[in-house]
Design a protein around this motif. Structure first.
Motif, PDB file in Angstrom:
ATOM      1  N   GLY A 190       3.927  -6.073   0.874  1.00 57.89           N
ATOM      2  CA  GLY A 190       2.730  -6.217   1.670  1.00 57.89           C
ATOM      3  C   GLY A 190       2.728  -7.525   2.445  1.00 57.89           C
ATOM      4  N   PRO A 191       1.621  -7.836   3.146  1.00 58.46           N
ATOM      5  CA  PRO A 191       1.565  -9.033   3.989  1.00 58.46           C
ATOM      6  C   PRO A 191       1.421 -10.335   3.202  1.00 58.46           C
ATOM      7  CG  PRO A 191      -0.532  -7.882   4.050  1.00 58.46           C
ATOM      8  CD  PRO A 191       0.417  -7.006   3.281  1.00 58.46           C
ATOM      9  N   TYR A 248       0.846  -1.197   0.000  1.00 58.65           N
ATOM     10  CA  TYR A 248       0.000   0.000   0.000  1.00 58.65           C
ATOM     11  C   TYR A 248       0.880   1.245   0.000  1.00 58.65           C
ATOM     12  CZ  TYR A 248      -3.804   3.106   1.574  1.00 58.65           C
ATOM     13  OH  TYR A 248      -4.734   4.112   1.687  1.00 58.65           O
ATOM     14  N   ALA A 249       0.552   2.203  -0.876  1.00 58.32           N
ATOM     15  CA  ALA A 249       1.363   3.417  -1.027  1.00 58.32           C
ATOM     16  C   ALA A 249       1.511   4.173   0.285  1.00 58.32           C
ATOM     17  CB  ALA A 249       0.739   4.326  -2.090  1.00 58.32           C
ATOM     18  N   ALA A 250       0.470   4.181   1.114  1.00 52.55           N
ATOM     19  CA  ALA A 250       0.543   4.890   2.399  1.00 52.55           C
ATOM     20  C   ALA A 250       1.519   4.211   3.353  1.00 52.55           C
ATOM     21  CB  ALA A 250      -0.840   4.981   3.031  1.00 52.55           C
ATOM     22  N   ASP A 251       1.708   2.894   3.214  1.00 52.66           N
ATOM     23  CA  ASP A 251       2.683   2.190   4.054  1.00 52.66           C
ATOM     24  C   ASP A 251       4.106   2.534   3.611  1.00 52.66           C
ATOM     25  OD1 ASP A 251       0.655   0.990   5.517  1.00 52.66           O
ATOM     26  OD2 ASP A 251       0.600  -0.800   4.257  1.00 52.66           O
ATOM     27  N   ARG A 273      -0.733  -3.162   5.196  1.00 51.57           N
ATOM     28  CA  ARG A 273      -2.143  -3.424   4.912  1.00 51.57           C
ATOM     29  C   ARG A 273      -2.289  -4.239   3.631  1.00 51.57           C
ATOM     30  NH1 ARG A 273      -3.542   2.724   6.427  1.00 51.57           N
ATOM     31  NH2 ARG A 273      -1.278   2.827   6.077  1.00 51.57           N
ATOM     32  N   SER A 274      -3.279  -5.111   3.607  1.00 49.26           N
ATOM     33  CA  SER A 274      -3.448  -6.062   2.513  1.00 49.26           C
ATOM     34  C   SER A 274      -4.281  -5.496   1.368  1.00 49.26           C
ATOM     35  CB  SER A 274      -4.122  -7.333   3.038  1.00 49.26           C
ATOM     36  OG  SER A 274      -5.456  -7.049   3.449  1.00 49.26           O
ATOM     37  N   LEU A 275      -4.235  -6.198   0.232  1.00 50.62           N
ATOM     38  CA  LEU A 275      -5.052  -5.822  -0.913  1.00 50.62           C
ATOM     39  C   LEU A 275      -6.533  -5.838  -0.555  1.00 50.62           C
ATOM     40  CD1 LEU A 275      -3.405  -7.842  -3.846  1.00 50.62           C
ATOM     41  CD2 LEU A 275      -3.455  -5.365  -3.624  1.00 50.62           C
ATOM     42  N   GLY A 276      -6.952  -6.913   0.132  1.00 50.54           N
ATOM     43  CA  GLY A 276      -8.357  -7.069   0.474  1.00 50.54           C
ATOM     44  C   GLY A 276      -8.899  -5.957   1.353  1.00 50.54           C
ATOM     45  N   ALA A 277      -8.013  -5.342   2.141  1.00 51.94           N
ATOM     46  CA  ALA A 277      -8.448  -4.275   3.044  1.00 51.94           C
ATOM     47  C   ALA A 277      -8.567  -2.928   2.343  1.00 51.94           C
ATOM     48  CB  ALA A 277      -7.481  -4.160   4.221  1.00 51.94           C
TER      49      ALA A 277
END
Length: 324
Positions: free
Chosen positions: A220-221, A194-197, A299-303
């Motif tokens: 990501g996770p 995620y770009a924000a991460d 954070r994951s794609l699904g979130a």
């Protein structure tokens, strides 16, 4: 007695008007830094102003191919962040010019100004890579560390977020096309981040909380294949489309012609990149050179994907999820 307030530190962000840049600017603004955004077209960076207080964010003209503009932008900086990168070559924007010589010029300017440096590269950067993108990214990393040995280098996998050029592109394609291509069979593995991460990792490095002289691999996770990315996208947008495997030779042939477009959908160099998996190495994971090692819960794609891909559903946010 009059209290003397300390002036917030000045952070110069090159490429701050781009996709990841706006997330980085937001993260830095929330911490109270003064931010100078170096970009080729400051007149197109108005979307950054609402991310901070009045006067906190200042876009300035700078081009990594023009050294004096870099020196001018860096003047008085406490820290410099380099986010500049291109996904395909066009005109005078060449991979070696932007990724290698541009990175070195920014590093030299930061050193001359006595500023710290955070350089955002790309996962899979390798001087031996057959991909010009990955090879020049690696040469840029080498140039940065040879100029500022304690610089922080962050190498993310494919980034996703509301303005990304990956999921948005294929979701848009799925609105009209009966099928989506699986380049090379769709077996290439990614670790979408995620770009924000990524922005949080950059901000922590500016805070001085990240050890320098290292390359951090940001993923990501979850590891997912190209095919799984398309399946997730179709599930979220509630569309049924054929997933058609595209052999490497055919993808390369199509990319030759698509790459001639002003804004190419696919280039031969991108096909070459897709031949290699793009995931965090076991070595980086073991040594803590990851988001988790920096204390950031990815954070994951699904979130995240449903929060912006809903607009590609036939009835937008009001569409009911179909059974099955």
């Amino acid at each position: 007695m009059t209290e003397i307030l300390e002036t917030p530190k000045l952070v110069v962000v090159f490429g701050g008007s781009g996709f990841i840049g706006r997330h980085v600017v937001r993260a830095l603004a929330m911490r109270g830094y003064r931010i100078r955004v170096g970009c080729r077209r400051p007149d197109l960076a108005g979307h950054l102003q609402p991310l901070g207080n009045v006067g906190q964010i200042q876009p300035v003209q700078a081009n990594v191919r023009v050294r004096w503009s870099i020196d001018r932008a860096v003047e008085g900086a406490d820290h410099v962040v380099n986010l500049v990168g291109i996904l395909h070559e066009s005109g005078r924007q060449r991979f070696n010019t932007v990724h290698q010589f541009g990175a070195q010029a920014i590093a030299e300017a930061a050193r001359a100004a006595g500023a710290g440096l955070t350089h955002v590269s790309a996962l899979g950067a390798d001087v031996q890579s057959p991909s010009a993108y990955a090879r020049t990214k690696a040469l840029g990393e080498r140039a940065v560390l040879s100029t500022i040995p304690d610089a922080v280098i962050l190498s993310p996998s494919i980034a996703f977020g509301p303005e990304d050029g990956f999921f948005n592109r294929f979701a848009s394609m799925a609105r009209f096309s009966p099928a989506l291509p699986l380049i090379g069979g769709g077996n290439t593995r990614f670790q979408p981040v995620y770009a924000a991460d990524i922005a949080e990792a950059v901000a922590r490095s500016v805070d001085g909380l990240v050890a320098g002289g290292k390359v951090y691999e940001l993923g990501g996770p979850n590891q997912v294949t190209f095919k799984e990315c398309m399946q997730e996208l179709l599930a979220i947008t509630d569309r049924k489309r054929l997933l058609v495997p595209l052999p490497w030779w055919l993808a390369d042939f199509m990319a030759f012609f698509l790459g001639l477009l002003p804004k190419p959908l696919l280039t031969r160099d991108q096909v070459t990149q897709l031949r290699a998996h793009n995931v965090v190495s076991a070595e980086a994971d073991r040594e803590g050179r990851t988001l988790a090692g920096l204390g950031i819960q990815a954070r994951s794609l699904g979130a995240i994907l449903p929060s912006y891909l809903w607009r590609f559903r036939a009835a937008g946010q009001f569409q009911r999820k179909t059974a099955g």
